[in-house]
Enzyme design. Structure first.
Site, short mmCIF file in Angstrom:
data_model
loop_
_atom_site.label_atom_id
_atom_site.label_comp_id
_atom_site.label_asym_id
_atom_site.label_seq_id
_atom_site.Cartn_x
_atom_site.Cartn_y
_atom_site.Cartn_z
N GLU A 1 -5.32 -4.97 10.65
CA GLU A 1 -4.34 -3.90 10.82
C GLU A 1 -4.64 -3.14 12.11
O GLU A 1 -5.45 -2.19 12.09
CB GLU A 1 -4.41 -2.93 9.64
CG GLU A 1 -4.10 -3.56 8.30
CD GLU A 1 -3.50 -2.54 7.35
OE1 GLU A 1 -2.43 -2.82 6.80
OE2 GLU A 1 -4.08 -1.46 7.17
N ASN B 1 0.86 -1.18 0.00
CA ASN B 1 0.00 0.00 0.00
C ASN B 1 0.90 1.23 0.00
O ASN B 1 1.45 1.60 1.02
CB ASN B 1 -0.88 -0.02 1.26
CG ASN B 1 -1.69 1.26 1.41
OD1 ASN B 1 -1.83 2.03 0.46
ND2 ASN B 1 -2.23 1.48 2.59
N GLU C 1 -6.83 4.79 7.70
CA GLU C 1 -6.62 6.20 7.34
C GLU C 1 -7.86 6.76 6.65
O GLU C 1 -8.20 7.93 6.79
CB GLU C 1 -5.37 6.34 6.46
CG GLU C 1 -4.10 6.12 7.28
CD GLU C 1 -2.91 5.59 6.51
OE1 GLU C 1 -2.93 5.62 5.27
OE2 GLU C 1 -1.96 5.13 7.16
N HIS D 1 -9.43 1.03 4.89
CA HIS D 1 -8.17 1.31 5.58
C HIS D 1 -8.43 2.30 6.72
O HIS D 1 -9.25 3.21 6.58
CB HIS D 1 -7.15 1.87 4.59
CG HIS D 1 -5.76 1.89 5.14
ND1 HIS D 1 -5.34 2.86 6.02
CD2 HIS D 1 -4.71 1.05 4.96
CE1 HIS D 1 -4.08 2.62 6.35
NE2 HIS D 1 -3.67 1.52 5.72
N GLY E 1 2.33 2.40 10.70
CA GLY E 1 3.27 3.51 10.54
C GLY E 1 3.96 3.94 11.82
O GLY E 1 4.57 5.00 11.88
N LYS F 1 0.12 4.28 -0.38
CA LYS F 1 -0.54 5.48 0.14
C LYS F 1 -0.30 6.67 -0.82
O LYS F 1 -0.17 6.46 -2.02
CB LYS F 1 -0.06 5.80 1.56
CG LYS F 1 -0.06 4.56 2.46
CD LYS F 1 0.11 4.87 3.89
CE LYS F 1 0.35 3.58 4.67
NZ LYS F 1 0.15 3.74 6.09
N SER G 1 3.42 -1.91 10.53
CA SER G 1 4.86 -1.93 10.79
C SER G 1 5.49 -3.30 10.51
O SER G 1 6.41 -3.72 11.22
CB SER G 1 5.15 -1.47 12.23
OG SER G 1 4.74 -0.12 12.39
C1 PEP Z 1 -0.79 0.21 5.97
O1 PEP Z 1 -0.91 1.42 5.81
O2 PEP Z 1 -1.62 -0.56 5.49
C2 PEP Z 1 0.34 -0.27 6.75
C3 PEP Z 1 0.34 -1.49 7.17
O3 PEP Z 1 1.34 0.67 6.99
P1 PEP Z 1 2.78 0.38 7.63
O4 PEP Z 1 3.28 -0.92 7.07
O5 PEP Z 1 3.62 1.55 7.23
O6 PEP Z 1 2.57 0.28 9.12
#
Ligand code: PEP
Length: 256
Positions: free
Chosen positions: A169, A9, A99, A97, A175, A11, A215
């Site tokens: 998630e 992803n 976000e 997601h 992040g 983003k 992460s």
């Molecule tokens: C995501 O945004 O789906 C995600 C898992 O981000 P990150 O790997 O940066 O934590």
């Protein structure tokens, strides 16, 4: 047995040139490994989808979008419909997601309408669920995830649900550099699989890929993916570096 999936992803990152370079590097590196039962998906921003599809056409990865509209077509300025994306041969779509829930007010009801669009246009939706830190600390994480699944996904028929991919998630892990422990991921993934089994039966539950996101990187992927109910990952930051991303893909390939 269900396939493993590693999806990147991106983003809202990278210029067109940077995106093209990254995709070419990913394609080069993927050429050197045997993916067997692992699928690789890259989800760049909308304006880069066509270029990504061109490179994917010569490679082994698939392309997904990061969103799509809840509406079918018409006077919805700025929106991108499932029909448009399907006509470009985009295969996957990230939906729900955290976000989008946080910054764009997406509720489970809106996500359900997007899931419906995705299914009607034959996408594979990667539907994200996960709790906030405060919800985990209050011991409500299982209830939060159950509600997200019940409202956002479980309206689908068994047939429709069979194309769905779920990504667990935890919001506190996205992040932040703080990943869920393998045990925390496994506990939630097993719970999600049990919910799917209660709603759709064991065969569907056994075939549904459940990805971990938050992460996840080249150093911790193997340990997290080794858990029996973790079928790969949805990768944010670490998907922006070809070497790191492909190492994560290798961790999925090597999962026993
Ligand atoms: C995501 O945004 O789906 C995600 C898992 O981000 P990150 O790997 O940066 O934590």
């Amino acid at each position: 047995m269900r396939n493993k999936i590693v999806a990147g992803n991106w983003k809202m990152n990278l210029t067109f040139q940077e995106a093209e370079e990254l995709l070419s590097e990913i394609a080069d590196k993927l050429e050197k490994i045997e993916l067997r039962d692992t699928e690789v998906v890259v989800c760049p921003p909308f304006p880069y989808l066509e270029m990504a599809l061109d490179i994917a056409g010569e490679s082994v990865f698939s392309v997904g979008s990061q969103n799509l509209s809840e509406y079918e077509k018409g006077a919805y300025t700025g929106e991108v419909s499932a029909q448009m994306l399907a006509s470009m041969d985009v295969d996957y779509c990230i939906l729900g997601h955290s976000e989008r829930r946080k910054y764009f007010g997406e509720t489970d009801e809106i996500i359900a309408r997007k899931v419906d669009q995705a299914i009607r246009h034959e996408f594979i939706p990667i539907v994200c669920v996960g709790e906030l830190l405060s919800e985990r600390e209050a011991g409500k994480h299982f209830d939060v995830v159950r509600e997200q699944l019940e409202k956002g996904l479980f309206f689908l028929s068994e047939d429709e649900f069979s194309s769905v991919v779920i990504a667990y998630e935890p919001v506190w892990a996205i992040g932040t550099g703080v990943n869920a422990t393998p045990a925390q991921a496994q506990e939630m993934h097993a719970y999600i699989r049990q919910l799917i089994e209660s709603r759709y039966g064991k065969d569907v539950a056994d075939e549904t890929p459940i990805l971990y996101g938050g992460s996840c990187n080249a150093s911790n992927a193997a340990e997290i993916f080794a858990q029996p109910d973790v079928d790969g990952g949805l990768i944010g930051g670490a998907s922006l570096k070809a070497e790191e991303f492909v190492k994560i893909v290798e961790a999925a390939v090597n999962k026993k």
